[in-house]
Design an enzyme around this catalytic site. Structure first.
Site, PDB file in Angstrom:
ATOM      1  N   ARG A  45       0.744  -1.268   0.115  1.00 38.73           N
ATOM      2  CA  ARG A  45      -0.136   0.002   0.058  1.00 38.73           C
ATOM      3  C   ARG A  45       0.918   1.248  -0.056  1.00 38.73           C
ATOM      4  O   ARG A  45       1.901   1.368   0.927  1.00 38.73           O
ATOM      5  CB  ARG A  45      -0.817  -0.057   1.129  1.00 38.73           C
TER       6      ARG A  45
ATOM      7  N   THR B 249      -1.173   7.632  -0.962  1.00 37.86           N
ATOM      8  CA  THR B 249      -2.377   7.554  -1.789  1.00 37.86           C
ATOM      9  C   THR B 249      -3.092   6.514  -0.892  1.00 37.86           C
ATOM     10  O   THR B 249      -4.236   6.408  -1.196  1.00 37.86           O
ATOM     11  CB  THR B 249      -2.053   7.111  -3.190  1.00 37.86           C
TER      12      THR B 249
ATOM     13  N   ASP C 135       0.719  -2.432  12.302  1.00 39.13           N
ATOM     14  CA  ASP C 135       1.048  -3.024  11.031  1.00 39.13           C
ATOM     15  C   ASP C 135       1.531  -4.483  11.071  1.00 39.13           C
ATOM     16  O   ASP C 135       2.227  -4.762  11.680  1.00 39.13           O
ATOM     17  CB  ASP C 135       2.300  -2.247  10.515  1.00 39.13           C
TER      18      ASP C 135
ATOM     19  N   ASP D 222       4.985  -5.466   9.558  1.00 37.21           N
ATOM     20  CA  ASP D 222       6.133  -5.000  10.565  1.00 37.21           C
ATOM     21  C   ASP D 222       6.152  -6.017  11.798  1.00 37.21           C
ATOM     22  O   ASP D 222       7.143  -6.291  12.141  1.00 37.21           O
ATOM     23  CB  ASP D 222       5.909  -3.747  11.191  1.00 37.21           C
TER      24      ASP D 222
END
Ligand code: PRP
Ligand code: URA
Length: 218
Positions: free
Chosen positions: A113, A117, A209, A212
């Site tokens: 991603r 944006t 995340d 991560d």
């Protein structure tokens, strides 16, 4: 305080309510859960979810010889199962499901991603050649804006996939809506439906995340 499970189940959208899943999702959310445990939890939750997601797989009658006599049994019939993790974080869901269905094939879709944006950028695609004959479980722990899932499903369909289910751990309402609008034939099975997205497209309360935390990057 105990909470009553929300009744959030339609043919196209299921929040898995099993107590083991709910318990493990809470551990997954905890910011103090170390990487090793986080990885184990993703693996275990994916396996428990796959148990529910495969509850309607077709069976066929077969005869089997026990050491004592011949009897009737059943085996999986019909479409062959294919797991497709969305890289990177979807990789964490593969092994748990493979323990349940070791014969499943594994394709891969590479997407990330864009941080500004929030739109998906694709970088890899590989699935078995006989896609129309297969049943696909698309895997990604996070369904946030839905951009990645929509792009992955579009790519699978372009390659011939006709039967796709999307398994995620944590979903945001906006992502569920976006996937259903773009692909109304694709059921979504998740372990938790969260409140909303923040300004950066992260799920609240979420778990941070997923990539991560799985791979120890950041
Ligand atoms: C995360 C997650 C999904 C995507 C969800 O991946 O694993 O693929 O974001 O967000 P969306 O619904 O708004 O598209 P990310 O892009 O961070 O890549 P990574 O797995 O490589 O870390
Ligand atoms: N991707 C993640 O890993 N976490 C989120 O909350 C949203 C997208």
């Amino acid at each position: 305080m105990t909470t009553t499970p929300p009744a959030r189940s339609t043919p196209l959208f299921t929040v898995v309510q099993h107590p083991l899943v709910r318990h493990k999702v809470t551990l997954l959310r905890d910011k103090n859960t170390p990487k090793k445990i986080f990885k184990e939890l993703v693996d275990e939750i994916a396996m428990l979810m796959a148990y529910e997601a495969t509850a309607d797989l077709a069976l066929e009658q077969v005869s089997v010889e026990t050491p004592l006599e011949t009897t009737q049994g059943e085996r999986l019939a019909g479409k062959k199962l294919t797991l497709v993790p969305i890289l990177r974080a979807g990789l964490g869901m593969v092994d748990g499901i493979l323990r349940l269905v070791p014969s499943a094939r594994v394709g891969h879709i590479g997407l990330y991603r864009d941080h500004d944006t929030l739109e998906p950028v694709d970088y890899y695609f590989k699935i078995p050649a006989d896609a129309p004959e297969r049943e696909f479980l698309l895997l990604d722990p996070m369904l946030a804006t839905g951009g990645s899932a929509v792009a992955a499903i579009t790519a699978l369909k372009r390659a011939g996939a006709q039967r796709i289910r999307f398994l995620c751990l944590v979903a945001a309402p906006a992502g569920v809506t976006r996937v259903h609008e773009a692909h109304p034939d694709v059921p979504i099975i998740c372990a938790a439906l969260d409140r909303e997205l923040n300004a950066h497209g992260y799920i609240l309360p979420g778990l941070g995340d997923a990539g991560d935390r799985l791979f120890g990057t950041r």
